[in-house]
Motif scaffolding. Structure first.
Motif, short mmCIF file in Angstrom:
data_model
loop_
_atom_site.label_atom_id
_atom_site.label_comp_id
_atom_site.label_asym_id
_atom_site.label_seq_id
_atom_site.Cartn_x
_atom_site.Cartn_y
_atom_site.Cartn_z
N ARG A 1 0.83 -1.21 0.00
CA ARG A 1 0.00 0.00 0.00
C ARG A 1 0.86 1.25 0.00
N THR A 2 0.48 2.20 -0.83
CA THR A 2 1.12 3.52 -0.89
C THR A 2 0.05 4.57 -0.63
N GLU A 3 0.31 5.50 0.29
CA GLU A 3 -0.63 6.56 0.60
C GLU A 3 0.16 7.85 0.81
N LEU A 4 -0.08 8.82 -0.04
CA LEU A 4 0.68 10.07 0.03
C LEU A 4 -0.06 11.18 -0.69
N PHE A 5 0.48 12.42 -0.54
CA PHE A 5 -0.06 13.60 -1.22
C PHE A 5 0.89 13.99 -2.35
N LEU A 6 0.31 14.29 -3.50
CA LEU A 6 1.09 14.75 -4.65
C LEU A 6 0.77 16.21 -4.90
N SER A 7 1.80 17.02 -5.06
CA SER A 7 1.63 18.46 -5.27
C SER A 7 2.22 18.85 -6.62
N GLU A 8 1.53 19.74 -7.29
CA GLU A 8 2.01 20.24 -8.58
C GLU A 8 1.57 21.69 -8.72
N LYS A 9 2.50 22.54 -9.13
CA LYS A 9 2.21 23.96 -9.30
C LYS A 9 1.46 24.19 -10.60
N VAL A 10 0.36 24.92 -10.54
CA VAL A 10 -0.40 25.25 -11.75
C VAL A 10 -0.12 26.70 -12.13
N LEU A 11 0.04 26.93 -13.42
CA LEU A 11 0.45 28.25 -13.89
C LEU A 11 -0.66 29.03 -14.57
N TYR A 12 -1.65 28.34 -15.12
CA TYR A 12 -2.66 29.03 -15.92
C TYR A 12 -4.05 28.58 -15.52
N ARG A 13 -5.01 29.47 -15.76
CA ARG A 13 -6.41 29.17 -15.43
C ARG A 13 -6.96 28.12 -16.39
N GLY A 14 -8.06 27.49 -15.96
CA GLY A 14 -8.71 26.50 -16.80
C GLY A 14 -9.42 25.46 -15.95
N ILE A 15 -10.28 24.71 -16.60
CA ILE A 15 -10.91 23.55 -15.97
C ILE A 15 -10.22 22.32 -16.56
N TYR A 16 -9.27 21.79 -15.83
CA TYR A 16 -8.46 20.67 -16.30
C TYR A 16 -9.20 19.37 -16.03
N LYS A 17 -9.29 18.51 -17.07
CA LYS A 17 -10.05 17.28 -16.95
C LYS A 17 -9.17 16.08 -17.28
N SER A 18 -9.54 14.96 -16.69
CA SER A 18 -8.82 13.71 -16.92
C SER A 18 -9.80 12.62 -17.29
N LYS A 19 -9.30 11.57 -17.91
CA LYS A 19 -10.10 10.40 -18.21
C LYS A 19 -9.61 9.18 -17.45
N SER A 20 -8.30 9.06 -17.28
CA SER A 20 -7.77 7.87 -16.63
C SER A 20 -6.44 8.17 -15.97
N ALA A 21 -6.08 7.31 -15.04
CA ALA A 21 -4.75 7.32 -14.42
C ALA A 21 -4.05 6.02 -14.81
N SER A 22 -2.73 6.02 -14.74
CA SER A 22 -1.96 4.86 -15.21
C SER A 22 -0.99 4.39 -14.14
N ILE A 23 -0.87 3.07 -14.03
CA ILE A 23 0.21 2.46 -13.26
C ILE A 23 1.18 1.88 -14.28
N ILE A 24 2.40 2.40 -14.29
CA ILE A 24 3.40 2.01 -15.28
C ILE A 24 4.34 0.98 -14.65
N TYR A 25 4.49 -0.12 -15.34
CA TYR A 25 5.36 -1.21 -14.86
C TYR A 25 6.52 -1.35 -15.84
N ARG A 26 7.74 -1.22 -15.33
CA ARG A 26 8.92 -1.28 -16.21
C ARG A 26 10.09 -1.92 -15.46
N ASP A 27 11.10 -2.31 -16.23
CA ASP A 27 12.32 -2.85 -15.62
C ASP A 27 13.30 -1.72 -15.37
N PHE A 28 14.31 -2.00 -14.56
CA PHE A 28 15.27 -0.96 -14.19
C PHE A 28 16.02 -0.41 -15.40
N LEU A 29 16.28 -1.23 -16.38
CA LEU A 29 17.00 -0.79 -17.57
C LEU A 29 16.10 -0.11 -18.59
#
Length: 414
Positions: free
Chosen positions: A138-166
């Protein structure tokens, strides 16, 4: 729009062979070394090529195993992933915080990592990107990102990316997250002085306060110089003499403003300046709206593709900010629908070369309403970012005058 068979085959091939560009190059390098060693009967080349090929195959198989585990684990239980969004909006320059709680399998093959990626989009602006590495369990945390411009920002999906170290292989597990974040415009600009007229007398907004019976009011004879709006015309009809009503409030002079934001796309604006230019119009229009509301005026707001004007409630500033946040450029703005009023002071916020501006000017001037046209000068040499000069057209007997004088040719209205 349905996908073509070619695109379907391409996506299937990409899912089966989840190599990145680096992984693809490494795989063919391994195959080339083995082939060269076999042709030259070079044992060292065969050993090195086989070792490289084993790494490539392990990355590919391990990626499929891990990604399928994550997909099954997360999608089978909706509670294994939860994103909490702020209930209030923010302003440009502030940090936007989201709360992430996600649980992935405690077992991952050696040499592999998982990461969280979430993007929110608004037209002609860079997306807001939230990303972080994920630990097993389990991972539980807060993510912060600075926004620079006005708008109604919308999303459709989030992704979990699985990759190897290389980073030879990479795959995504997408989870539907249809959410939105609001970044309000910064309404800090000083409004340009606009000519307007004070309208006294009867008003649809004030008429509700005047419904008092004549029997409750005292009267006296009229004397020259008295307010004619207080004359008792019913009593005059019976007696033939002028009497003045006493005790009735006189409606104060008021002005009604119609502010129009023209977001019709114009070819005069370079593509790289469109987002900033529209933001300046939105901020200027919003500043004017607040300015008139604070002075007690009635304000109606009309924007492209809005259908009809909206009356702004001074006690609901959040609704106004949300309305301004979602304004974008339109290729084909709808026809305007002006409110049914006798007199309104009109201000149009527009861009040079707008194809819709002529329709606004014609509709307003046909009603003999005072009109101001506001836009920004785009072509100041060596001007810092968003440091744009205000130009205002004002109407006087249907003739347009520009302040300041001697405007560039592309600002003239015909």
């Amino acid at each position: 729009m349905p996908k073509s068979p070619k695109s379907g085959i391409k996506n299937l091939f990409k899912r089966v062979f989840s190599f990145t560009g680096r992984g693809t190059a490494f795989f063919f390098l391994s195959a080339g070394i083995i082939t060269a060693g076999f042709l030259r009967m070079d044992l060292a080349s065969l050993l090195w090529g086989s070792a490289f090929l084993i790494i490539s195959v392990y990355s590919l198989i391990g990626n499929h195993i891990g990604n399928n585990l994550i997909r099954h684990f997360v999608l089978s239980a909706p509670d294994n992933m939860n994103i909490s969004f702020p209930s209030n909006g923010s302003f440009p320059g502030e940090k936007m915080n989201i709360r992430l709680r996600v649980e992935i399998p405690g077992f991952m093959l050696p040499g592999f990592t998982a990461a969280f990626l979430f993007k929110m989009y608004f037209p002609e602006r860079n997306p807001i990107v939230f990303k972080t590495g994920l630990k097993r369990g389990r991972t539980e945390l807060f993510l912060s990102e600075k926004v620079l411009y006005r708008g109604i920002y919308k999303s459709k999906s989030a992704s979990i990316i699985y990759r190897d170290f290389l980073k030879f292989t990479e795959s995504k597990t997408e989870i539907s997250v249809p959410e939105s974040l609001i970044v309000f415009p910064a309404l800090s600009g000083k409004p340009v002085k606009v000519q307007h007229f004070e309208n006294g007398g009867d008003s649809s907004r004030y008429s509700a306060h005047k419904k008092r019976s004549n029997e409750l009011l005292e009267v006296r004879k009229y004397f020259p110089g008295d307010d004619v709006r207080k004359l008792n015309w019913k009593l005059f009809a019976h007696t033939g003499e002028l009497f003045l009503r006493i005790g009735e409030e006189t409606p104060p002079p008021q002005s009604e403003f119609l502010l129009i934001l023209d977001s019709g796309l114009t070819p005069v604006l370079p593509k790289e300046l469109r987002p900033d230019y529209l933001d300046t119009l939105v901020e200027a229009c919003g500043s004017h709206i607040l300015h008139y509301l604070y002075k007690g005026f009635e304000v109606l707001f009309l924007c492209s593709n809005a259908g009809q004007a909206v009356k702004i409630d001074p006690e609901k500033s959040t609704e106004l900010l949300t309305l301004l946040s979602g304004i974008v450029w339109h290729d084909n703005p709808d026809k305007i629908n002006l409110p049914s009023r006798k007199m309104m002071n009109t201000v149009v916020f527009t861009s040079p070369g707008s194809s819709a501006l002529g329709g606004y000017v014609k509709a307003v001037t046909e009603r003999n309403w005072p009109l101001n046209i506001y836009f920004k000068d785009l072509f100041l040499p060596a001007a810092p970012e968003r440091s744009l000069r205000d130009f205002v057209f004002r109407t006087d007997n249907r003739k347009l005058h520009l302040i300041p004088k001697k405007p560039p040719e592309y600002f003239k209205l015909h």
